[in-house]
Design a protein around this motif. Structure first.
Motif, PDB file in Angstrom:
ATOM      1  N   VAL A 188      49.550  27.370  54.310  1.00  0.00           N
ATOM      2  CA  VAL A 188      49.202  26.353  55.319  1.00  0.00           C
ATOM      3  C   VAL A 188      47.701  26.408  55.621  1.00  0.00           C
ATOM      4  N   CYS A 189      47.167  27.636  55.731  1.00  0.00           N
ATOM      5  CA  CYS A 189      45.721  27.800  55.979  1.00  0.00           C
ATOM      6  C   CYS A 189      44.909  27.195  54.829  1.00  0.00           C
ATOM      7  N   MET A 190      45.345  27.434  53.595  1.00  0.00           N
ATOM      8  CA  MET A 190      44.602  26.913  52.441  1.00  0.00           C
ATOM      9  C   MET A 190      44.574  25.380  52.448  1.00  0.00           C
ATOM     10  N   VAL A 191      45.715  24.783  52.776  1.00  0.00           N
ATOM     11  CA  VAL A 191      45.773  23.313  52.843  1.00  0.00           C
ATOM     12  C   VAL A 191      44.873  22.795  53.969  1.00  0.00           C
ATOM     13  N   TYR A 192      44.949  23.455  55.114  1.00  0.00           N
ATOM     14  CA  TYR A 192      44.128  23.036  56.262  1.00  0.00           C
ATOM     15  C   TYR A 192      42.634  23.132  55.926  1.00  0.00           C
ATOM     16  N   PHE A 193      42.233  24.242  55.296  1.00  0.00           N
ATOM     17  CA  PHE A 193      40.818  24.412  54.963  1.00  0.00           C
ATOM     18  C   PHE A 193      40.375  23.409  53.895  1.00  0.00           C
ATOM     19  N   THR A 194      41.298  22.966  53.061  1.00  0.00           N
ATOM     20  CA  THR A 194      40.955  21.915  52.087  1.00  0.00           C
ATOM     21  C   THR A 194      40.567  20.636  52.815  1.00  0.00           C
TER      22      THR A 194
END
Length: 330
Positions: A185-191
């Protein structure tokens, strides 16, 4: 199919360091750039105009300046040039104007914006093609409901894993799987943050899709751990058991992720070619999420599960050692 012999549990600190490093970079980007909520979550008005621009005189800065002078409030402007139609035979230029706040934009004001833009750019023909308004309170309620949906999904996933894998420590397996999912979820958000894409319905859709994809990958690993647990000697170290299970499923995980990423990459390229922003903001973070989901299932969930169980075993040994030491002194 080739079976790898990678010692994931032994090298887990390296994987943790990679993930923590990326998350720290993401946090810094979040502080520097900030999260950009789309109009559907923060409320406001969105206007879309088509225009001609043979001379190339229309720029985002000048359009934004003209709109602000007309409406006397902040506005964000996005130009989409040479947008191809569905058949790819013709192109058009669009400008999307977003105005935050609760004040409605009258038809006269919408027409005045087009008129002022026409005056500013005399060789361009501006025409209103779409207008929509969202109340801020409605947008916030919708955003909260989306977050609640994600939270409920996570709780149900923990319960599901805890019940399905109770023979190998269901709750610990579930908690470690959720940690891996939160990593994704963090990776998607940071994208979204890194590419300055607005947080909108696509963000929620990608999060829910990645939760399902990543969990499926993790469950495949857990399934293999459960099978190997019954086949291998009871005293087999937990690290050896998990490493063997991950290596047995590694090829499948990688090939599945590669196939999925290739399909999404094609979608992303087509969307970029036709300048379909709504599709690009769905496909790009989904591609990152699939890669992250594969990585977290292999390098985060399993090694975390090993670390958790090794910590429990050490505590149990200490607990047994104290009474024995006490009885020896007596």
């Amino acid at each position: 199919m080739k079976q790898f012999k990678i010692r994931f549990s032994k090298n887990r600190k390296i994987y943790y360091a990679i993930s923590i490093g990326i998350i720290l970079v993401g946090v810094i980007c979040n502080i520097v750039f900030g999260a950009k909520l789309d109009i559907e979550f923060r409320g406001g008005t969105q206007l879309k105009y088509s225009y001609t621009d043979a001379s190339g005189a229309v720029t985002q800065t000048e359009v934004e300046k003209t709109v602000k002078n007309t409406v006397k409030r902040d506005a964000s402007v996005l130009l989409n040039k040479n947008v191809k139609n569905s058949s790819g035979t013709a192109t058009t230029n669009n400008v999307t104007i977003e105005l935050s706040g609760t004040d409605a934009i009258s038809v006269e004001t919408q027409q005045q914006i087009a008129k002022d833009l026409q005056t500013k750019f005399t060789n361009s023909k501006f025409s209103l093609i779409e207008s929509s308004s969202i109340n801020p309170s409605m947008g916030q309620k919708f955003f909260v409901k989306c977050l609640v949906a994600v939270a409920i999904t996570i709780v149900l996933l923990v319960l599901y894993i805890a019940l399905r894998f109770r023979k190998i420590g269901g709750m610990s397996a579930g908690v470690m799987a959720i940690v891996a999912l939160l990593h994704d979820v963090c990776m998607v958000y940071f994208t979204f943050i890194f590419f300055q894409m607005p947080i909108n319905g696509n963000f929620i859709a990608v999060i829910l899709l990645i939760l399902g994809y990543s969990l499926n990958d993790t469950i495949i690993v857990y399934d293999r751990i459960r099978e190997n647990r019954t086949e291998m000697p009871a005293k087999t170290p937990i690290g050896e058991l998990v490493d063997l299970s991950i290596n047995q499923t590694l090829s499948r995980s990688i090939f599945t992720a590669l196939c999925t990423v290739m399909v999404i990459a094609c979608l992303c390229v087509v969307a970029a070619y036709y300048q379909l922003t709504s599709v690009t903001t769905l496909a790009l973070p989904m591609m990152i999420g699939v890669v992250s989901g594969c990585y977290s299932s292999v390098c985060i969930a399993g090694p975390l599960y090993v670390g958790w169980n090794e910590h429990k075993q050490k505590k149990q040994k200490k607990g047994h050692a104290k009474p024995q030491a006490a009885s020896a002194e007596e």
